[in-house]
Scaffold this active site. Structure first.
Site, short mmCIF file in Angstrom:
data_model
loop_
_atom_site.label_atom_id
_atom_site.label_comp_id
_atom_site.label_asym_id
_atom_site.label_seq_id
_atom_site.Cartn_x
_atom_site.Cartn_y
_atom_site.Cartn_z
N TYR A 146 0.86 -1.18 0.00
CA TYR A 146 0.00 0.00 0.00
C TYR A 146 0.89 1.23 0.00
O TYR A 146 1.83 1.31 0.79
CB TYR A 146 -0.89 0.02 1.25
CG TYR A 146 -2.32 -0.19 0.89
CD1 TYR A 146 -2.98 0.69 0.04
CD2 TYR A 146 -3.03 -1.29 1.37
CE1 TYR A 146 -4.30 0.48 -0.32
CE2 TYR A 146 -4.35 -1.50 1.01
CZ TYR A 146 -4.97 -0.61 0.16
OH TYR A 146 -6.27 -0.82 -0.21
N GLU A 186 -0.51 4.71 -0.39
CA GLU A 186 -1.35 5.91 -0.51
C GLU A 186 -0.52 7.15 -0.23
O GLU A 186 0.28 7.18 0.70
CB GLU A 186 -2.52 5.84 0.47
CG GLU A 186 -3.65 4.99 -0.05
CD GLU A 186 -4.82 4.91 0.90
OE1 GLU A 186 -4.77 5.52 1.98
OE2 GLU A 186 -5.79 4.22 0.55
N ASP A 190 -6.74 14.94 -24.34
CA ASP A 190 -6.64 13.51 -24.01
C ASP A 190 -5.92 12.85 -25.18
O ASP A 190 -6.50 12.63 -26.25
CB ASP A 190 -8.05 12.96 -23.82
CG ASP A 190 -8.06 11.47 -23.51
OD1 ASP A 190 -7.03 10.79 -23.74
OD2 ASP A 190 -9.10 10.96 -23.06
N THR A 231 -3.45 7.44 -21.61
CA THR A 231 -3.21 6.10 -21.12
C THR A 231 -1.77 5.74 -21.50
O THR A 231 -1.16 6.41 -22.33
CB THR A 231 -4.17 5.06 -21.73
OG1 THR A 231 -4.04 5.13 -23.15
CG2 THR A 231 -5.60 5.33 -21.32
N LYS A 275 -1.66 2.26 -25.18
CA LYS A 275 -2.05 2.23 -26.60
C LYS A 275 -0.79 2.37 -27.45
O LYS A 275 0.07 1.50 -27.41
CB LYS A 275 -3.12 3.28 -26.87
CG LYS A 275 -4.38 3.05 -26.01
CD LYS A 275 -5.52 3.97 -26.36
CE LYS A 275 -6.77 3.66 -25.57
NZ LYS A 275 -6.85 4.37 -24.29
N ARG A 283 -1.33 -1.26 -18.76
CA ARG A 283 -2.67 -0.64 -18.76
C ARG A 283 -2.76 0.38 -17.63
O ARG A 283 -2.64 0.01 -16.46
CB ARG A 283 -3.67 -1.78 -18.56
CG ARG A 283 -5.11 -1.45 -18.72
CD ARG A 283 -5.88 -2.72 -19.02
NE ARG A 283 -5.47 -3.23 -20.33
CZ ARG A 283 -5.94 -2.79 -21.49
NH1 ARG A 283 -6.87 -1.86 -21.52
NH2 ARG A 283 -5.49 -3.28 -22.62
N1 DSN Z 1 -12.02 2.13 -25.17
C1 DSN Z 1 -10.78 2.72 -25.63
C2 DSN Z 1 -10.61 2.58 -27.08
O1 DSN Z 1 -10.74 1.47 -27.55
O2 DSN Z 1 -10.36 3.55 -27.79
C3 DSN Z 1 -10.70 4.06 -25.19
O3 DSN Z 1 -10.86 4.08 -23.81
#
Ligand code: DSN
Length: 415
Positions: free
Chosen positions: A51, A53, A197, A223, A226, A232
Site C-alpha cells: 500500500y 497511498e 486527451d 493512457t 495504446k 494498462r
Molecule cells: N475504449 C478505448 C478505445 O478502444 O479507444 C478508449 O478508452
C-alpha cells in the site's frame, strides 16, 4: 506459469488459451498493443504487495522507500519524454486521469465542450451515460459532416456561444492529426481550461510524429497502453502551478492506494519510449496504417475522411452492405480482431454501428511492415465481401495463423 498451473489450473488454462489467441491471431484493435518482456515483468512483480497511498516522500504507510523511487522515476521519465513540468502517474486508467482533471477544475453542473462519442470522442468526454455527462453539463462538437475532419472555426464559434469552463480535445476514433494549438487558442480566447486527451496517439507525440499538446493545453491526459506500448493505466501532465490541485484530485480525491506494480511498469514504458528504436517503431505504425488505408481503399472500402494520418483507419461499411457488428464477428472467425465503431452521422446503435476501426500498433510491435498490411487488407476484403461465408473465414484463418506464426510473441513464455 508452472506454479500457477498447480495452484489454479482453471485460471492458468485461461491465460494459456489467451496467449495462444494473441499468438495465432492478428490484433487490429487500435487501442491495444503488446508490451515488452521488461514491462510484463515489472507489472507482474511484488510491487503489487504494497500500500502506498500518498506521494513519494509523503505516504500514509511505512516501507515505501523503493516505491517512492520507482514513482519518482516514472514521474521524471514522463516529464522528460513529453517535455512537461509535472506528471501524476497514479491514475488507474485514462478515464480516471480525465476525472481527476475535472475534479481539479470543475464544479457539478459546469460546462464542458468536447467531441461527441459517436463521431470519435470518448465516454469520459461528457457522454450522457458516463459520470462526465452526468455530473457536468456537456456540449459536444463533431466533425464537419462533408470533410469528416474537425472544423476549428465551428468549434471556436460553439465555444464563444456556450462559454465552457473546459474544452476537451483528443479522440478514440479520429484518423487525422489534431490541432491542439488551435484548441488551446480557442480555450484561451473564451477563458476556458483546455484538456487534451492524447491516449490514442501518445506514442506518436512522444516520438515527434504528431504535434504535442504539452505547452498548448492546460492539461494533457493519457493512457500508457495504446501507441505508447506500456502497461494498462493512465497519467496526467501539467505545469507546476497545477501540480498540487491535480495530485490532490487523484489522491485523496478519487483513488486510494496506487497500483505500484503498474507505476513501476509505467517507468519502464517511459524509458523504452525515449529510445531511438521506439521512434522507428512509431514511424512504422503510421507507415503501416497508411499502407492498410491504401489497400482497403483499393479494395473498395470507404475510409472516413478519406485516409489516415495516424495509427488507425475508420471504415464506413455502408456501401459494402454490412454492419460493424457483422464485420467484427466475421473477421473474428478469421482470426482478425477488430472493433465495430460508430462513424460520423451514424444511423445505427453503438452496439451495431456502420463502421469498423482498425489500427496498426500491435501488429507493428510484432515486426510486420507494409507488405503484411497489404496481405491483411486483402484478407479483410475477402472476408467482408462475403461475410457469412464460413469457408472463406476458415481459409483466411489458416493463412492468418501461418503469417502470425512467423511473427510470434513472447516465445519463451509460451506453454
Ligand atoms: N475504449 C478505448 C478505445 O478502444 O479507444 C478508449 O478508452
Amino acid at each position: 506459469m508452472l506454479h500457477l498451473k498447480t495452484v489454479d489450473p482453471e485460471i492458468a488454462s485461461l491465460i494459456s488459451q489467451e496467449e495462444n489467441r494473441q499468438k495465432m491471431g492478428l490484433e487490429l484493435i487500435a487501442s491495444e498493443n503488446l508490451v515488452s518482456k521488461a514491462i510484463l515483468a515489472a507489472n507482474a512483480s511484488i510491487m503489487t504487495n504494497k500500500y502506498a497511498e500518498g506521494y513519494p516522500g509523503k505516504r500514509y504507510y511505512g516501507g515505501c522507500e523503493f516505491h517512492d523511487r520507482a514513482e519518482n522515476l516514472a514521474r521524471d521519465r514522463a516529464c522528460s519524454l513529453f517535455g512537461a513540468q509535472h506528471a501524476n502517474v497514479q491514475p488507474h486508467s485514462g478515464s480516471q486521469a480525465n476525472m481527476a482533471v475535472y475534479f481539479a477544475t470543475l464544479k457539478p453542473g459546469d460546462i464542458i465542450l468536447s467531441m461527441n462519442l459517436s463521431q470519435g470522442g470518448h465516454l469520459s468526454h461528457g457522454s450522457p451515460v458516463n459520470f462526465s455527462g452526468i455530473i457536468y453539463h456537456a456540449h459536444q462538437y463533431g466533425v464537419d459532416l462533408k470533410t469528416e475532419v474537425m472544423d476549428y472555426g465551428q468549434i471556436g464559434e460553439m465555444a464563444r456561444q456556450i462559454k465552457p469552463k473546459i474544452i476537451v480535445c483528443g479522440a478514440s476514433a479520429y484518423p487525422r492529426e489534431i490541432d491542439f494549438k488551435a484548441f488551446g487558442d480557442i480555450a484561451e480566447e473564451v477563458g476556458a481550461y483546455c484538456m487534451a486527451d492524447i491516449a490514442h496517439i501518445a506514442g506518436l507525440i512522444s516520438s515527434g510524429l504528431h504535434p504535442t499538446s504539452v505547452g498548448v493545453s492546460t492539461f494533457t491526459t493519457s493512457t500508457t497502453h495504446k501507441t505508447l506500448r506500456g502497461p494498462r493505466g493512465g497519467f496526467i501532465l501539467c505545469d507546476k502551478e497545477w501540480a498540487a490541485p491535480i495530485d490532490k484530485a487523484v489522491f485523496p480525491g478519487m483513488q486510494g492506494g496506487p497500483l505500484m506494480q503498474t507505476i513501476a511498469a509505467k517507468a519502464v514504458c517511459f524509458a523504452e519510449a525515449a529510445t531511438p528504436q521506439f521512434k522507428t517503431y512509431a514511424k512504422q505504425v503510421i507507415a503501416n496504417a497508411r499502407a492498410l488505408a491504401t489497400n482497403l481503399t483499393g479494395n473498395g472500402f470507404r475510409l472516413v475522411s478519406g485516409g489516415t494520418d495516424n495509427h488507425l483507419c475508420l471504415l464506413d461499411l455502408t456501401n459494402i452492405g454490412i454492419t460493424g457488428l457483422e464485420a467484427e464477428t466475421a473477421l473474428g472467425k478469421a482470426g482478425i480482431t477488430v472493433n465495430k465503431n460508430t462513424i460520423p452521422n451514424e444511423q445505427k446503435s453503438p452496439f451495431v454501428t456502420s463502421g469498423l476501426r482498425v489500427g496498426t500498433p500491435a501488429v507493428t510491435s510484432r515486426g510486420m511492415k507494409e507488405d503484411e498490411m497489404h496481405r491483411i487488407g486483402d484478407w479483410i476484403a475477402r472476408v467482408l465481401t462475403d461475410s457469412t461465408n464460413t469457408r472463406i473465414q476458415e481459409e483466411v484463418r489458416k493463412e492468418v495463423e501461418a503469417m502470425a506464426g512467423q511473427y510470434t510473441i513472447y516465445p519463451e513464455i509460451n506453454p
